[in-house]
Design a protein around this motif. Structure first.
Motif, PDB file in Angstrom:
ATOM      1  N   LEU A  79     106.099   0.669  19.516  1.00 46.01           N
ATOM      2  CA  LEU A  79     106.315   1.976  18.901  1.00 46.01           C
ATOM      3  C   LEU A  79     106.073   1.961  17.397  1.00 46.01           C
ATOM      4  O   LEU A  79     105.956   3.020  16.786  1.00 46.01           O
ATOM      5  CB  LEU A  79     107.741   2.448  19.176  1.00 46.01           C
ATOM      6  CG  LEU A  79     108.084   2.689  20.652  1.00 46.01           C
ATOM      7  CD1 LEU A  79     109.573   2.928  20.815  1.00 46.01           C
ATOM      8  CD2 LEU A  79     107.282   3.865  21.198  1.00 46.01           C
ATOM      9  N   GLY A 105      98.405  -0.359  21.422  1.00 41.24           N
ATOM     10  CA  GLY A 105      99.369   0.487  20.729  1.00 41.24           C
ATOM     11  C   GLY A 105      98.817   1.823  20.304  1.00 41.24           C
ATOM     12  O   GLY A 105      99.519   2.614  19.710  1.00 41.24           O
ATOM     13  N   LEU A 111     102.333   5.216  24.673  1.00 40.76           N
ATOM     14  CA  LEU A 111     103.410   5.286  23.694  1.00 40.76           C
ATOM     15  C   LEU A 111     104.457   6.320  24.092  1.00 40.76           C
ATOM     16  O   LEU A 111     105.654   6.103  23.917  1.00 40.76           O
ATOM     17  CB  LEU A 111     102.840   5.609  22.316  1.00 40.76           C
ATOM     18  CG  LEU A 111     102.017   4.498  21.665  1.00 40.76           C
ATOM     19  CD1 LEU A 111     101.407   4.982  20.366  1.00 40.76           C
ATOM     20  CD2 LEU A 111     102.877   3.264  21.416  1.00 40.76           C
ATOM     21  N   CYS A 155     105.036   9.425  15.004  1.00 39.32           N
ATOM     22  CA  CYS A 155     106.229   8.669  15.404  1.00 39.32           C
ATOM     23  C   CYS A 155     107.466   9.554  15.380  1.00 39.32           C
ATOM     24  O   CYS A 155     108.311   9.504  16.284  1.00 39.32           O
ATOM     25  CB  CYS A 155     106.432   7.466  14.479  1.00 39.32           C
ATOM     26  SG  CYS A 155     105.212   6.146  14.670  1.00 39.32           S
TER      27      CYS A 155
END
Length: 300
Positions: A79, A105, A111, A155
């Motif tokens: 993450l 990633g 994710l 994020c």
């Protein structure tokens, strides 16, 4: 003044367990956590960086700690853009990771699924009121710039509704000419800036900037001041015994953070033998915080 909590970045570190800090009768998983929680009011969970947590463990952590105890949980490596072993993922997600090759990633679908499982596993901890924050520690290759800022926003979107703290490993984020922009970005993201203490003389040294970017929480992490940071073994990187003078450099900064934030978490990551718990006890004393009601840090 906000509340200041002092603790360490692990209660299960092998070196701490081997040091004898845990007394006889408190060396099984339940006993260790109960003993730690009787000495400190906060801890960081670093195992969640290496593998996805489980809801069962979250429930056990909540059950084994007082209602006023807090866990800061480190985000899983995938993450935050770190290299991640396929074996760290559940079996059904490993093929998706393998298909990414050198760009591991970067697949948003993977994710999203990883975050869904990560946050789901933490839900019992959050529901019990034990979660302090989720720590997103970003690697040194995340350098300041527009693409990095866009990545941080993605994020944050995944972690919407969750308390979030951000630690940068690239020193450029907190250089003098960039400090205000970084603080503004984290404020926009509703994320707590993590201040760090480490060796000051290395090219990779992160400046010791302490800013409040989320009024609910400020975080300070002490990594030790080893010159082997980034080059040696884990023991070499984190081997450091903080002196009272070194800790005293931070007491006015911590108090200044507490004047602006509801809580300040001060966590020691110099995890060699019992160095972290000893430093945490010293910092607590320097800040004039109450000692444990029973026992001493040297017990066992």
């Amino acid at each position: 003044m906000g509340r200041i909590r002092v603790g360490t970045c692990s209660w299960t570190d092998k070196a701490l367990v081997a040091s004898g800090w845990y007394p006889t009768g408190h060396r099984d998983p339940e006993g260790r956590l109960r003993h730690y929680a009787s000495r400190f009011p906060v801890v960081e969970v670093d195992a969640t960086y290496y593998g996805l947590p489980s809801a069962r463990n979250s429930q056990l952590w909540a059950t084994r700690t007082p209602a006023d105890f807090r866990f800061n949980v480190k985000a899983f490596s995938l993450l935050t853009g770190h290299p991640t072993r396929a074996g760290a993922l559940p079996a059904d997600l490993r093929p998706a990771l393998a298909r990414q090759g050198p760009r591991a990633g970067t697949d948003p679908g993977l994710l999203d699924e990883v975050w869904s499982r990560f946050s789901g596993a933490l839900e019992p901890l959050r529901g019990a009121g034990r979660l302090g924050t989720v720590l997103f520690q970003f690697p040194r290759h995340l350098t300041p710039g527009r693409s990095a800022e866009a990545y941080l926003r993605r994020c944050r979107e995944r972690a919407a509704g969750w308390p979030m703290a951000v630690e940068f490993r690239h020193p450029g984020w907190w250089q003098e000419d960039r400090e205000a922009a970084t603080a503004d970005l984290l404020t926009e993201l509703d994320a707590s800036a993590v201040a760090v203490d480490m060796a000051r003389t290395l090219p990779t040294s992160v400046p010791p900037v302490a800013r409040v970017t989320r009024p609910q929480l400020a975080v300070v992490r002490f990594h030790g001041r080893s010159d082997a940071w980034g080059t040696g073994s884990k023991e070499d990187r984190f081997r450091h015994d903080y002196t009272p003078a070194e800790l005293s450099e931070w007491t006015p900064r911590v108090r200044a953070l507490a004047e602006q934030a509801n809580e300040v978490h001060v966590l020691f990551n110099n995890c060699c033998a019992d160095a972290a718990v000893r430093a945490a006890g010293s910092m607590r004393d320097l800040l004039g915080l109450p000692a444990p009601a029973t026992g001493t840090l040297d017990e066992g």
